[in-house]
Motif scaffolding. Structure first.
Motif, PDB file in Angstrom:
ATOM      1  N   GLY A  93      12.611  -4.554  -7.116  1.00  0.00           N
ATOM      2  CA  GLY A  93      11.934  -5.804  -8.080  1.00  0.00           C
ATOM      3  C   GLY A  93      11.384  -6.391  -7.870  1.00  0.00           C
ATOM      4  O   GLY A  93      10.228  -6.144  -8.623  1.00  0.00           O
ATOM      5  N   LEU A  94      11.561  -7.063  -6.969  1.00  0.00           N
ATOM      6  CA  LEU A  94      10.986  -8.529  -6.583  1.00  0.00           C
ATOM      7  C   LEU A  94       9.513  -8.708  -6.063  1.00  0.00           C
ATOM      8  O   LEU A  94       8.009  -9.080  -6.214  1.00  0.00           O
ATOM      9  N   ALA A  95       9.932  -7.167  -5.459  1.00  0.00           N
ATOM     10  CA  ALA A  95       9.601  -7.734  -4.185  1.00  0.00           C
ATOM     11  C   ALA A  95       8.051  -6.917  -4.373  1.00  0.00           C
ATOM     12  O   ALA A  95       6.715  -6.936  -4.977  1.00  0.00           O
ATOM     13  N   ALA A  96       7.773  -5.434  -5.406  1.00  0.00           N
ATOM     14  CA  ALA A  96       6.745  -4.852  -6.250  1.00  0.00           C
ATOM     15  C   ALA A  96       6.462  -5.662  -7.338  1.00  0.00           C
ATOM     16  O   ALA A  96       5.021  -5.693  -7.738  1.00  0.00           O
ATOM     17  N   CYS A  97       6.773  -6.740  -8.002  1.00  0.00           N
ATOM     18  CA  CYS A  97       6.635  -7.189  -9.129  1.00  0.00           C
ATOM     19  C   CYS A  97       5.522  -8.650  -8.372  1.00  0.00           C
ATOM     20  O   CYS A  97       4.739  -8.891  -8.759  1.00  0.00           O
ATOM     21  N   LEU A  98       6.035  -8.889  -7.823  1.00  0.00           N
ATOM     22  CA  LEU A  98       4.916 -10.339  -6.490  1.00  0.00           C
ATOM     23  C   LEU A  98       4.010  -9.273  -6.761  1.00  0.00           C
ATOM     24  O   LEU A  98       2.911 -10.268  -6.494  1.00  0.00           O
ATOM     25  N   THR A  99       3.700  -7.966  -5.435  1.00  0.00           N
ATOM     26  CA  THR A  99       2.633  -7.688  -5.146  1.00  0.00           C
ATOM     27  C   THR A  99       1.959  -7.396  -5.914  1.00  0.00           C
ATOM     28  O   THR A  99       0.817  -7.468  -6.097  1.00  0.00           O
ATOM     29  N   ALA A 100       2.133  -6.539  -7.530  1.00  0.00           N
ATOM     30  CA  ALA A 100       1.409  -5.949  -9.042  1.00  0.00           C
ATOM     31  C   ALA A 100       0.417  -7.794  -8.601  1.00  0.00           C
ATOM     32  O   ALA A 100      -0.668  -7.278  -8.916  1.00  0.00           O
ATOM     33  N   GLY A 101       1.799  -8.722  -8.912  1.00  0.00           N
ATOM     34  CA  GLY A 101       1.159 -10.003  -9.307  1.00  0.00           C
ATOM     35  C   GLY A 101      -0.160 -10.443  -8.330  1.00  0.00           C
ATOM     36  O   GLY A 101      -1.244 -10.914  -8.876  1.00  0.00           O
ATOM     37  N   VAL A 102      -0.012 -10.053  -6.855  1.00  0.00           N
ATOM     38  CA  VAL A 102      -1.101 -10.236  -6.025  1.00  0.00           C
ATOM     39  C   VAL A 102      -2.442  -9.205  -6.327  1.00  0.00           C
ATOM     40  O   VAL A 102      -3.178  -9.934  -5.954  1.00  0.00           O
ATOM     41  N   ALA A 103      -2.248  -8.234  -6.556  1.00  0.00           N
ATOM     42  CA  ALA A 103      -3.167  -7.705  -6.791  1.00  0.00           C
ATOM     43  C   ALA A 103      -4.300  -8.042  -8.364  1.00  0.00           C
ATOM     44  O   ALA A 103      -5.323  -7.915  -8.064  1.00  0.00           O
ATOM     45  N   ALA A 104      -3.283  -8.330  -9.144  1.00  0.00           N
ATOM     46  CA  ALA A 104      -3.778  -8.734 -10.483  1.00  0.00           C
ATOM     47  C   ALA A 104      -4.601  -9.978 -10.486  1.00  0.00           C
ATOM     48  O   ALA A 104      -6.098 -10.261 -11.117  1.00  0.00           O
ATOM     49  N   VAL A 105      -4.029 -10.635  -9.309  1.00  0.00           N
ATOM     50  CA  VAL A 105      -4.697 -12.068  -9.739  1.00  0.00           C
ATOM     51  C   VAL A 105      -5.745 -12.239  -8.631  1.00  0.00           C
ATOM     52  O   VAL A 105      -6.323 -12.742  -9.311  1.00  0.00           O
ATOM     53  N   ALA A 106      -6.223 -11.518  -7.332  1.00  0.00           N
ATOM     54  CA  ALA A 106      -7.119 -11.080  -6.112  1.00  0.00           C
ATOM     55  C   ALA A 106      -8.008 -10.205  -7.271  1.00  0.00           C
ATOM     56  O   ALA A 106      -9.315 -10.526  -7.247  1.00  0.00           O
ATOM     57  N   GLN A 107      -7.693  -9.413  -7.714  1.00  0.00           N
ATOM     58  CA  GLN A 107      -9.094  -8.582  -8.890  1.00  0.00           C
ATOM     59  C   GLN A 107      -9.543  -9.778 -10.277  1.00  0.00           C
ATOM     60  O   GLN A 107     -10.706  -9.902 -10.331  1.00  0.00           O
ATOM     61  N   HIS A 108      -8.913 -10.264 -11.141  1.00  0.00           N
ATOM     62  CA  HIS A 108      -9.217 -11.670 -11.404  1.00  0.00           C
ATOM     63  C   HIS A 108     -10.206 -12.134 -10.533  1.00  0.00           C
ATOM     64  O   HIS A 108     -10.459 -12.904 -11.387  1.00  0.00           O
TER      65      HIS A 108
END
Length: 186
Positions: A93-108
């Protein structure tokens, strides 16, 4: 800096996310979500967990698919090893949550990702859960997350992506701040 003609596509619809944030700012009660996992014991330390329904935006919601998980303990604990341990799911869960956040922030931020890999490790002294030493906690003593990120960005920009992801991660927050947990029997 990125040029105006460069297309950034990390697979995150930032426009929709920002729209949802704006809409929820007008109706904050709709931002209250209840996530659910339904668990059935199979045998020994083996359980089967289903995730399919949740409550949010003021009403009952359903995932597009029913997700089923197996949880167990490894053979070194005299178990049958039908799935990851519950604490390994926490790391997932921690790996998935942080990785999804990296993708979202990078896109933004207009940063094109080429690859993101996270390794999450948690250290635990199992004397606590085995009841051998009452002074040893049952949970993790230490968790380490290491990212390898290949992106069209400087190291400091990549570090900022990870920092912002950590700042907004629900699972990171769950692990680093006390959460009231009520356990009851029906």
């Amino acid at each position: 800096m990125h040029t105006a003609t460069q297309q950034i596509d990390n697979g995150v619809n930032v426009t929709a996310l920002l729209g949802a944030r704006e809409a929820l700012s007008q109706a904050p009660q709709a931002a209250r979500f209840t996530w659910r996992a339904h668990c059935d014991w199979v045998r020994g330390t083996h359980s089967q967990i289903v995730v399919e329904d949740f409550h949010g935006l003021g009403e009952a919601q359903q995932h597009r698919s029913r997700f089923t998980f197996e949880a167990d303990h490894p053979e070194v604990f005299a178990a049958e090893d039908h799935g990851p341990t519950p604490v390994e799911y926490v790391l997932v869960g921690l790996a998935a949550c942080l990785t999804a956040g990296v993708a979202a922030v990078a896109q933004h931020r207009g940063i094109q990702l080429r690859s993101v890999k996270a390794t999450v490790e948690g250290d635990m002294d199992i004397q606590g859960i085995l009841g051998m030493d009452p002074d040893v906690r049952n949970g993790f003593d230490d968790i380490r997350v290491t990212f390898e990120i290949d992106a069209d960005a400087s190291r400091s920009d990549i570090e900022a992506l990870v920092a912002q992801s950590q700042k907004r991660s629900a699972v990171y927050d769950l692990l680093t701040n006390p959460t009231h947990v009520k356990v009851s029997v029906k």
